[in-house]
Write a protein that holds these residues in place. Structure first.
Motif, PDB file in Angstrom:
ATOM      1  N   ASN A 123       0.981  -1.079  -0.145  1.00  0.00           N
ATOM      2  CA  ASN A 123      -0.075  -0.199  -0.111  1.00  0.00           C
ATOM      3  C   ASN A 123       1.026   1.065   0.069  1.00  0.00           C
ATOM      4  OD1 ASN A 123      -2.176  -1.617   0.020  1.00  0.00           O
ATOM      5  ND2 ASN A 123      -2.548  -1.566   2.165  1.00  0.00           N
ATOM      6  N   VAL A 124       1.210   1.911  -1.291  1.00  0.00           N
ATOM      7  CA  VAL A 124       2.025   2.640  -1.306  1.00  0.00           C
ATOM      8  C   VAL A 124       1.491   4.165  -1.045  1.00  0.00           C
ATOM      9  CG1 VAL A 124       3.043   4.097  -3.104  1.00  0.00           C
ATOM     10  CG2 VAL A 124       3.212   1.741  -3.139  1.00  0.00           C
ATOM     11  N   GLU A 125       2.418   5.286  -0.507  1.00  0.00           N
ATOM     12  CA  GLU A 125       1.771   6.111   0.211  1.00  0.00           C
ATOM     13  C   GLU A 125       2.404   7.616  -0.260  1.00  0.00           C
ATOM     14  OE1 GLU A 125       0.486   6.785   4.010  1.00  0.00           O
ATOM     15  OE2 GLU A 125       0.439   4.483   4.444  1.00  0.00           O
ATOM     16  N   SER A 126       3.248   7.338  -1.232  1.00  0.00           N
ATOM     17  CA  SER A 126       3.687   8.669  -1.880  1.00  0.00           C
ATOM     18  C   SER A 126       4.493   8.279  -3.072  1.00  0.00           C
ATOM     19  CB  SER A 126       4.848   9.414  -0.756  1.00  0.00           C
ATOM     20  OG  SER A 126       6.112   8.740  -0.441  1.00  0.00           O
ATOM     21  N   GLU A 127       4.738   9.317  -3.924  1.00  0.00           N
ATOM     22  CA  GLU A 127       5.495   9.237  -5.226  1.00  0.00           C
ATOM     23  C   GLU A 127       7.075   8.663  -5.012  1.00  0.00           C
ATOM     24  OE1 GLU A 127       3.598  11.657  -4.280  1.00  0.00           O
ATOM     25  OE2 GLU A 127       2.973  12.991  -6.321  1.00  0.00           O
ATOM     26  N   PRO A 128       7.528   9.312  -3.971  1.00  0.00           N
ATOM     27  CA  PRO A 128       9.002   8.826  -3.778  1.00  0.00           C
ATOM     28  C   PRO A 128       9.180   7.293  -3.496  1.00  0.00           C
ATOM     29  CG  PRO A 128       8.734  10.982  -2.757  1.00  0.00           C
ATOM     30  CD  PRO A 128       7.352  10.536  -3.175  1.00  0.00           C
ATOM     31  N   GLU A 129       8.154   6.844  -2.492  1.00  0.00           N
ATOM     32  CA  GLU A 129       7.950   5.387  -2.322  1.00  0.00           C
ATOM     33  C   GLU A 129       7.637   4.642  -3.481  1.00  0.00           C
ATOM     34  OE1 GLU A 129       5.109   2.305  -0.006  1.00  0.00           O
ATOM     35  OE2 GLU A 129       5.059   4.513   0.723  1.00  0.00           O
ATOM     36  N   ILE A 146       0.870  -3.158  -6.292  1.00  0.00           N
ATOM     37  CA  ILE A 146       0.641  -2.142  -5.462  1.00  0.00           C
ATOM     38  C   ILE A 146      -0.841  -1.615  -5.437  1.00  0.00           C
ATOM     39  CG2 ILE A 146       2.879  -0.999  -5.785  1.00  0.00           C
ATOM     40  CD1 ILE A 146       0.900   1.150  -7.093  1.00  0.00           C
ATOM     41  N   ALA A 147      -1.350  -1.012  -4.245  1.00  0.00           N
ATOM     42  CA  ALA A 147      -2.478  -0.216  -4.242  1.00  0.00           C
ATOM     43  C   ALA A 147      -2.019   1.080  -3.757  1.00  0.00           C
ATOM     44  CB  ALA A 147      -3.452  -0.759  -3.295  1.00  0.00           C
ATOM     45  N   LEU A 148      -2.497   2.123  -4.233  1.00  0.00           N
ATOM     46  CA  LEU A 148      -2.035   3.814  -3.899  1.00  0.00           C
ATOM     47  C   LEU A 148      -3.022   3.873  -2.569  1.00  0.00           C
ATOM     48  CD1 LEU A 148      -1.420   5.802  -6.667  1.00  0.00           C
ATOM     49  CD2 LEU A 148       0.382   4.627  -5.321  1.00  0.00           C
ATOM     50  N   ARG A 149      -2.391   4.300  -1.622  1.00  0.00           N
ATOM     51  CA  ARG A 149      -3.397   4.594  -0.400  1.00  0.00           C
ATOM     52  C   ARG A 149      -3.644   6.412  -0.789  1.00  0.00           C
ATOM     53  NH1 ARG A 149      -2.009   4.451   6.196  1.00  0.00           N
ATOM     54  NH2 ARG A 149      -3.940   5.790   6.540  1.00  0.00           N
ATOM     55  N   ILE A 173      -1.853   9.722  -0.251  1.00  0.00           N
ATOM     56  CA  ILE A 173      -1.752  10.870  -1.418  1.00  0.00           C
ATOM     57  C   ILE A 173      -3.067  11.414  -1.767  1.00  0.00           C
ATOM     58  CG2 ILE A 173      -1.648  10.763  -4.106  1.00  0.00           C
ATOM     59  CD1 ILE A 173       0.257   8.271  -3.790  1.00  0.00           C
ATOM     60  N   PRO A 174      -3.119  12.858  -1.577  1.00  0.00           N
ATOM     61  CA  PRO A 174      -4.435  13.387  -1.943  1.00  0.00           C
ATOM     62  C   PRO A 174      -5.437  12.754  -2.902  1.00  0.00           C
ATOM     63  CG  PRO A 174      -2.760  14.797  -1.288  1.00  0.00           C
ATOM     64  CD  PRO A 174      -2.198  13.459  -1.622  1.00  0.00           C
ATOM     65  N   ILE A 175      -6.393  12.567  -2.558  1.00  0.00           N
ATOM     66  CA  ILE A 175      -7.445  12.000  -3.746  1.00  0.00           C
ATOM     67  C   ILE A 175      -7.488  12.839  -4.914  1.00  0.00           C
ATOM     68  CG2 ILE A 175      -9.537  12.713  -2.692  1.00  0.00           C
ATOM     69  CD1 ILE A 175     -10.525   9.895  -3.236  1.00  0.00           C
ATOM     70  N   GLY A 190       8.361  -2.793 -13.129  1.00  0.00           N
ATOM     71  CA  GLY A 190       8.546  -3.440 -11.839  1.00  0.00           C
ATOM     72  C   GLY A 190       7.287  -3.308 -11.067  1.00  0.00           C
ATOM     73  N   ILE A 191       6.254  -2.465 -11.439  1.00  0.00           N
ATOM     74  CA  ILE A 191       5.114  -2.127 -10.741  1.00  0.00           C
ATOM     75  C   ILE A 191       3.866  -2.574 -11.318  1.00  0.00           C
ATOM     76  CG2 ILE A 191       3.577  -0.297  -9.808  1.00  0.00           C
ATOM     77  CD1 ILE A 191       6.183  -0.368  -8.343  1.00  0.00           C
ATOM     78  N   GLU A 192       2.891  -3.181 -10.607  1.00  0.00           N
ATOM     79  CA  GLU A 192       1.580  -3.681 -11.013  1.00  0.00           C
ATOM     80  C   GLU A 192       0.595  -3.318 -10.213  1.00  0.00           C
ATOM     81  OE1 GLU A 192      -0.933  -7.714 -11.951  1.00  0.00           O
ATOM     82  OE2 GLU A 192       0.849  -7.948 -10.702  1.00  0.00           O
ATOM     83  N   VAL A 193      -0.211  -2.486 -10.824  1.00  0.00           N
ATOM     84  CA  VAL A 193      -1.420  -1.577 -10.101  1.00  0.00           C
ATOM     85  C   VAL A 193      -2.337  -2.755  -9.918  1.00  0.00           C
ATOM     86  CG1 VAL A 193      -3.364   0.220 -10.100  1.00  0.00           C
ATOM     87  CG2 VAL A 193      -0.784   0.836 -10.937  1.00  0.00           C
ATOM     88  N   VAL A 194      -2.797  -2.975  -8.622  1.00  0.00           N
ATOM     89  CA  VAL A 194      -3.992  -3.928  -8.431  1.00  0.00           C
ATOM     90  C   VAL A 194      -4.920  -3.297  -7.788  1.00  0.00           C
ATOM     91  CG1 VAL A 194      -2.154  -5.937  -8.489  1.00  0.00           C
ATOM     92  CG2 VAL A 194      -3.022  -4.542  -6.345  1.00  0.00           C
ATOM     93  N   GLY A 195      -4.930  -2.093  -6.833  1.00  0.00           N
ATOM     94  CA  GLY A 195      -6.119  -1.845  -6.355  1.00  0.00           C
ATOM     95  C   GLY A 195      -5.984  -0.410  -5.769  1.00  0.00           C
ATOM     96  N   ILE A 196      -6.780   0.109  -4.855  1.00  0.00           N
ATOM     97  CA  ILE A 196      -6.888   1.265  -4.104  1.00  0.00           C
ATOM     98  C   ILE A 196      -6.880   1.103  -2.656  1.00  0.00           C
ATOM     99  CG2 ILE A 196      -8.225   3.406  -3.536  1.00  0.00           C
ATOM    100  CD1 ILE A 196      -9.568   2.922  -6.653  1.00  0.00           C
ATOM    101  N   ASP A 197      -6.140   1.732  -2.015  1.00  0.00           N
ATOM    102  CA  ASP A 197      -6.138   1.686  -0.712  1.00  0.00           C
ATOM    103  C   ASP A 197      -6.698   2.863   0.230  1.00  0.00           C
ATOM    104  OD1 ASP A 197      -5.312   0.570   2.226  1.00  0.00           O
ATOM    105  OD2 ASP A 197      -3.472   1.896   2.041  1.00  0.00           O
ATOM    106  N   VAL A 198      -7.444   2.929   1.277  1.00  0.00           N
ATOM    107  CA  VAL A 198      -7.906   3.826   2.156  1.00  0.00           C
ATOM    108  C   VAL A 198      -7.963   3.506   3.574  1.00  0.00           C
ATOM    109  CG1 VAL A 198     -10.210   3.474   1.783  1.00  0.00           C
ATOM    110  CG2 VAL A 198      -9.453   5.900   2.427  1.00  0.00           C
ATOM    111  N   HIS A 199      -7.638   4.480   4.642  1.00  0.00           N
ATOM    112  CA  HIS A 199      -7.676   4.048   5.805  1.00  0.00           C
ATOM    113  C   HIS A 199      -7.803   5.604   6.733  1.00  0.00           C
ATOM    114  CE1 HIS A 199      -7.287   2.254  10.116  1.00  0.00           C
ATOM    115  NE2 HIS A 199      -6.240   2.899  10.090  1.00  0.00           N
ATOM    116  N   ILE A 200      -8.725   5.586   7.279  1.00  0.00           N
ATOM    117  CA  ILE A 200      -9.089   7.191   7.666  1.00  0.00           C
ATOM    118  C   ILE A 200      -8.951   7.141   9.340  1.00  0.00           C
ATOM    119  CG2 ILE A 200     -10.746   7.678   6.019  1.00  0.00           C
ATOM    120  CD1 ILE A 200     -12.923   7.247   7.849  1.00  0.00           C
ATOM    121  N   GLY A 201      -8.609   6.145   9.833  1.00  0.00           N
ATOM    122  CA  GLY A 201      -8.360   6.442  11.451  1.00  0.00           C
ATOM    123  C   GLY A 201      -8.639   5.249  12.206  1.00  0.00           C
ATOM    124  N   SER A 202      -8.546   5.085  13.566  1.00  0.00           N
ATOM    125  CA  SER A 202      -8.975   4.290  14.321  1.00  0.00           C
ATOM    126  C   SER A 202      -9.909   4.288  15.361  1.00  0.00           C
ATOM    127  CB  SER A 202      -7.484   3.757  15.306  1.00  0.00           C
ATOM    128  OG  SER A 202      -7.636   2.616  15.844  1.00  0.00           O
TER     129      SER A 202
END
Length: 421
Positions: A123-129, A146-149, A173-175, A190-202
């Motif tokens: 679950n990738v969180e930034s362009e540098p990552e 990968i899924a982009l968060r 990443i800002p939606i 080397g990257i395969e996009v498979v989905g979308i990730d989101v997590h808003i808190g606990s």
């Protein structure tokens, strides 16, 4: 529901009196119920029903390998946020194809570890990552799924320190920029996009913030598919809360959460991944402590326990509430009295509760902190050179120590004095 109940005047973990465990391992200690862990995991599977799904336990909530094996054997995937958690999942026998790697600061070494050992997705969180992952995957001659968060800018209405889905939070990443970052991901080697990730808190106690975020994810899915991306997984994170105070209204049940997911996302024909931690492990554990002293102060009385903020930091860090009950059930109608319940650490912040009304207790009595299975042992430290406390797993009428208390010699042996001293 949990499996910590009074029987014959003594609080039990399933069929084992907590007094029996205390006599065997000493206090303080954490105790987990296999039956509760199993029940709560299965509630999520049942809640998602016929939707293709993988329930990934959030290891950050409770990372003991024995617990991970119990859940892994039930079919759980694992959500990890570090190389150490990844290795814990593998040590528990969970295959790489059931491990999701989350976290905002993955290192190249951690990426390499997971790519070499097997991984379901990052679950990738930034362009540098994203670019770093592309480089590592290319070096290894493999493809990183990968899924982009995405950060949906939704207020989770939870404690500010565990909210993760607002624009000012460090996560995702800002939606509004998701389409351009997905385009970059699709073009990288080397990257395969498979989905979308989101997590808003606990510790969310209502469904509306989830629904707002998931509605945005549904819209983004349609947009990305129209742009040619094969979006086949939606990782919805975790966050569903538990009732820390028995007197409060209960948060939504997993079955209600699952129904909302089916209503908002069911038409997309995606595999659903969720990452519950607290709701599986929270009520599955208690912290048992002994009373060291009962102290009278100026205008208040104190229960001084042998557990401290280094053993359970949530009250000190978050102002969190835990119900605290005597292990030996008080007589009906006994007069109760307010106490500040504190530990022995040399910090005023080492306070578990203020003016908590309790039955009479004396030195040597035992108390249990309920709902202590999540973010208890995993956040513990050896502050004040206090050893990490044992973890115990109960299964029916048997129990086992799944992490022993280290000796002082073991603690001191980790330090090294330089040769010039």
């Amino acid at each position: 529901m949990d499996h910590f109940l009074y029987r014959n005047g003594t609080l039990h973990a399933e069929d084992v009196p907590l007094t029996e465990i205390a006599a065997a391992v000493g206090t303080p200690f954490y105790c987990y119920s296999s039956a509760t862990l199993t029940r709560h995991f299965k509630l999520f599977q049942e809640a998602l029903g016929d939707l293709p799904n993988l329930v990934c336990f959030a290891i950050k909530s409770l990372s003991n390998v024995a617990v991970l094996k119990l859940l892994g054997d039930l079919g759980a995937g694992m959500d990890v946020v570090s190389g150490g958690e990844y290795l814990r999942a593998k040590a528990a026998g969970v295959p790489g194809e059931r491990i999701v790697f989350s976290g905002v600061g993955k290192t190249r070494a951690e990426m390499r570890l997971a790519l070499e050992g097997g991984i379901r997705q990052f679950n990738v969180e930034s362009e540098p990552e994203l670019r770093a992952l592309s480089e590592i995957a290319t070096e290894l001659g493999v493809t990183a799924p990968i899924a982009l968060r995405v950060n949906p800018d939704v207020d989770a209405r939870t404690h500010e320190k565990i909210a993760t889905g607002k624009s000012e939070n460090k996560f995702g990443i800002p939606i509004a920029r998701a389409v351009e970052v997905y385009a970059e991901a699709a073009a990288l080697p080397g990257i395969e996009v498979v989905g979308i990730d989101v997590h808003i808190g606990s510790q969310l106690t209502e469904l509306e913030p989830f629904e707002l975020a998931f509605t945005k994810v549904a819209e983004l899915t349609e947009t990305l598919r129209a742009a040619g991306h094969d979006i086949r997984r939606l990782d919805l994170g975790g966050g569903l809360g538990i009732p820390y105070e028995r007197s409060n209204d209960a948060p939504p049940l997993p079955i209600e959460y699952g129904a909302m997911i089916r209503r908002v996302l069911g038409h997309l024909d995606c595999e659903i991944e969720i990452e519950p931690g607290r709701l599986i492990s929270g009520n599955a554990g208690v912290l048992v402590a002994g009373v060291v002293y009962v102290k009278s102060g100026e205008g208040r009385d104190f229960l001084i326990l042998d557990a401290a903020m280094n053993d359970l930091v949530r009250p000190s860090m978050y102002g969190a509430h835990h119900d605290i009950v005597p292990v030996v059930e008080p007589e009906a109608g006994v007069e109760k009295h307010p106490f500040d319940i504190v530990g022995p650490v040399c910090e005023t912040g080492d306070t578990f509760a203020r003016a908590r009304v309790m039955p009479p207790l004396k030195a040597g009595d035992l108390v249990a902190f309920r709902s202590a299975g999540a973010y208890g042992a995993v956040m513990a430290s050896e502050y004040n050179s206090r050893p990490l406390i044992p973890e115990v797993l109960v299964d029916g009428d048997r129990f086992a120590v799944i992490r022993a208390r280290p000796s002082f010699d073991e603690m001191l042996g980790r330090d090294t004095i330089p040769e010039w001293l």
